[in-house]
Design a protein around this motif. Structure first.
Motif, PDB file in Angstrom:
ATOM      1  N   THR A  11       0.834  -1.211   0.000  1.00  0.00           N
ATOM      2  CA  THR A  11       0.000   0.000   0.000  1.00  0.00           C
ATOM      3  C   THR A  11       0.864   1.253   0.000  1.00  0.00           C
ATOM      4  N   GLU A  12       1.820   1.307   0.919  1.00  0.00           N
ATOM      5  CA  GLU A  12       2.700   2.474   1.022  1.00  0.00           C
ATOM      6  C   GLU A  12       3.579   2.611  -0.215  1.00  0.00           C
ATOM      7  N   ALA A  13       4.095   1.487  -0.697  1.00  0.00           N
ATOM      8  CA  ALA A  13       4.935   1.526  -1.897  1.00  0.00           C
ATOM      9  C   ALA A  13       4.124   2.000  -3.103  1.00  0.00           C
ATOM     10  N   ALA A  14       2.896   1.522  -3.226  1.00  0.00           N
ATOM     11  CA  ALA A  14       2.036   1.952  -4.337  1.00  0.00           C
ATOM     12  C   ALA A  14       1.761   3.450  -4.264  1.00  0.00           C
ATOM     13  N   ARG A  15       1.535   3.968  -3.077  1.00  0.00           N
ATOM     14  CA  ARG A  15       1.292   5.414  -2.923  1.00  0.00           C
ATOM     15  C   ARG A  15       2.489   6.192  -3.470  1.00  0.00           C
ATOM     16  N   ALA A  16       3.684   5.754  -3.131  1.00  0.00           N
ATOM     17  CA  ALA A  16       4.886   6.430  -3.619  1.00  0.00           C
ATOM     18  C   ALA A  16       5.003   6.311  -5.129  1.00  0.00           C
ATOM     19  N   ILE A  17       4.846   5.115  -5.654  1.00  0.00           N
ATOM     20  CA  ILE A  17       4.972   4.887  -7.099  1.00  0.00           C
ATOM     21  C   ILE A  17       3.926   5.685  -7.869  1.00  0.00           C
ATOM     22  N   LEU A  18       2.692   5.638  -7.399  1.00  0.00           N
ATOM     23  CA  LEU A  18       1.607   6.332  -8.106  1.00  0.00           C
ATOM     24  C   LEU A  18       1.700   7.855  -7.997  1.00  0.00           C
ATOM     25  N   SER A  19       2.581   8.346  -7.131  1.00  0.00           N
ATOM     26  CA  SER A  19       2.782   9.797  -7.055  1.00  0.00           C
ATOM     27  C   SER A  19       3.529  10.318  -8.276  1.00  0.00           C
ATOM     28  N   VAL A  20       4.190   9.403  -9.020  1.00  0.00           N
ATOM     29  CA  VAL A  20       4.935   9.819 -10.218  1.00  0.00           C
ATOM     30  C   VAL A  20       4.581   9.023 -11.471  1.00  0.00           C
ATOM     31  N   LEU A  21       3.966   7.860 -11.320  1.00  0.00           N
ATOM     32  CA  LEU A  21       3.704   6.977 -12.458  1.00  0.00           C
ATOM     33  C   LEU A  21       2.276   7.158 -12.981  1.00  0.00           C
ATOM     34  N   PRO A  22       2.126   7.602 -14.238  1.00  0.00           N
ATOM     35  CA  PRO A  22       0.785   7.653 -14.811  1.00  0.00           C
ATOM     36  C   PRO A  22       0.327   6.249 -15.184  1.00  0.00           C
ATOM     37  N   LEU A  23      -0.919   5.936 -14.885  1.00  0.00           N
ATOM     38  CA  LEU A  23      -1.471   4.645 -15.294  1.00  0.00           C
ATOM     39  C   LEU A  23      -2.039   4.746 -16.698  1.00  0.00           C
ATOM     40  N   ASP A  24      -2.061   3.627 -17.390  1.00  0.00           N
ATOM     41  CA  ASP A  24      -2.491   3.577 -18.784  1.00  0.00           C
ATOM     42  C   ASP A  24      -4.002   3.801 -18.907  1.00  0.00           C
ATOM     43  N   GLU A  63      -8.718  -0.867 -19.969  1.00  0.00           N
ATOM     44  CA  GLU A  63      -9.773  -0.764 -18.963  1.00  0.00           C
ATOM     45  C   GLU A  63      -9.251  -0.959 -17.548  1.00  0.00           C
ATOM     46  N   GLN A  64      -8.280  -1.852 -17.371  1.00  0.00           N
ATOM     47  CA  GLN A  64      -7.764  -2.172 -16.038  1.00  0.00           C
ATOM     48  C   GLN A  64      -6.239  -2.125 -16.035  1.00  0.00           C
ATOM     49  N   PRO A  65      -5.670  -0.930 -15.793  1.00  0.00           N
ATOM     50  CA  PRO A  65      -4.215  -0.798 -15.825  1.00  0.00           C
ATOM     51  C   PRO A  65      -3.505  -1.402 -14.609  1.00  0.00           C
ATOM     52  N   VAL A  66      -4.279  -1.807 -13.615  1.00  0.00           N
ATOM     53  CA  VAL A  66      -3.710  -2.476 -12.443  1.00  0.00           C
ATOM     54  C   VAL A  66      -4.453  -3.799 -12.266  1.00  0.00           C
ATOM     55  N   ARG A  67      -3.658  -4.870 -12.163  1.00  0.00           N
ATOM     56  CA  ARG A  67      -4.243  -6.197 -11.953  1.00  0.00           C
ATOM     57  C   ARG A  67      -3.683  -6.802 -10.671  1.00  0.00           C
ATOM     58  N   ARG A  68      -4.536  -7.513  -9.971  1.00  0.00           N
ATOM     59  CA  ARG A  68      -4.173  -8.170  -8.715  1.00  0.00           C
ATOM     60  C   ARG A  68      -4.046  -9.665  -8.930  1.00  0.00           C
ATOM     61  N   ARG A 112     -10.905   3.325 -10.598  1.00  0.00           N
ATOM     62  CA  ARG A 112     -10.244   2.524 -11.639  1.00  0.00           C
ATOM     63  C   ARG A 112     -10.191   1.095 -11.116  1.00  0.00           C
ATOM     64  N   PRO A 113     -11.256   0.317 -11.335  1.00  0.00           N
ATOM     65  CA  PRO A 113     -11.306  -1.039 -10.767  1.00  0.00           C
ATOM     66  C   PRO A 113     -10.110  -1.896 -11.162  1.00  0.00           C
ATOM     67  N   LEU A 114      -9.605  -2.633 -10.180  1.00  0.00           N
ATOM     68  CA  LEU A 114      -8.494  -3.541 -10.424  1.00  0.00           C
ATOM     69  C   LEU A 114      -8.974  -4.708 -11.269  1.00  0.00           C
ATOM     70  N   GLY A 115      -8.131  -5.135 -12.187  1.00  0.00           N
ATOM     71  CA  GLY A 115      -8.365  -6.389 -12.884  1.00  0.00           C
ATOM     72  C   GLY A 115      -7.806  -7.507 -12.026  1.00  0.00           C
ATOM     73  N   GLY A 117       1.158   4.497 -18.248  1.00  0.00           N
ATOM     74  CA  GLY A 117       0.478   5.279 -19.269  1.00  0.00           C
ATOM     75  C   GLY A 117       1.358   6.408 -19.777  1.00  0.00           C
ATOM     76  N   VAL A 118       0.724   7.457 -20.236  1.00  0.00           N
ATOM     77  CA  VAL A 118       1.434   8.600 -20.810  1.00  0.00           C
ATOM     78  C   VAL A 118       1.039   9.874 -20.079  1.00  0.00           C
TER      79      VAL A 118
END
Length: 150
Positions: A56-69, A73-78, A107-110, A144-145
């Motif tokens: 959770t914490e790592a994702a917060r950090a990553i998503l602070s700079v990484l644009p999702l595609d 439809e589902q740029p994040v899969r579990r 953005r629902p997880l796949g 993403g871009v």
């Protein structure tokens, strides 16, 4: 330390996130995932670490700079729980909240079956391992871009 960057984003992780292109995927995994052996088969070829925190914490950090595609439809899969593919444990619910917060919308997880996840992970750009101890704290994130500035 750098201004405006989450302190969990170390130099190796920042390099990988910057080097990834549109459509490249990264694996964000828990402490039980075979991170080193899978990472050797990725584009980067070595495991990256964000130790001392969970996914959770790592994702917060990553998503602070990484644009999702936005082109998928589902740029994040579990990773699905074996025998219970519809069950979403707390670690995955928390990551869903981080994705929604970062994207400013739902953005629902796949989901992807456990062994199919391992195969997809080998084709990823990189693997980022965390200290997450909860089971099924493993995710694929598709980059993403950034749109041109107006």
């Amino acid at each position: 330390m750098l201004k405006n960057l989450h302190p969990l984003l170390n130099a190796d992780v920042l390099y990988a996130l910057r080097a990834m292109g549109h459509g490249d995927e990264l694996v964000l995994c828990d402490a039980n995932f075979p991170a080193d052996s899978v990472a050797r088969q990725t584009v980067l070829g070595k495991v990256l670490r964000i130790d001392g925190v969970g996914t959770t914490e790592a994702a917060r950090a990553i998503l602070s700079v990484l644009p999702l595609d936005n082109a998928v439809e589902q740029p994040v899969r579990r990773m699905e729980i074996m025998g219970e593919p519809a069950t979403i444990p707390p670690v995955q619910q928390e990551l869903q909240q981080e994705v929604n917060q970062a994207e400013g919308r739902a953005r629902p997880l796949g989901s992807i079956e456990r062994f199919a996840f391992y195969e997809a992970a080998k084709k990823a750009y990189c693997v980022i391992a965390t200290g997450e101890r909860r089971f099924y704290g493993c995710f694929l994130l598709k980059k993403g871009v950034l749109p041109p500035e107006a």
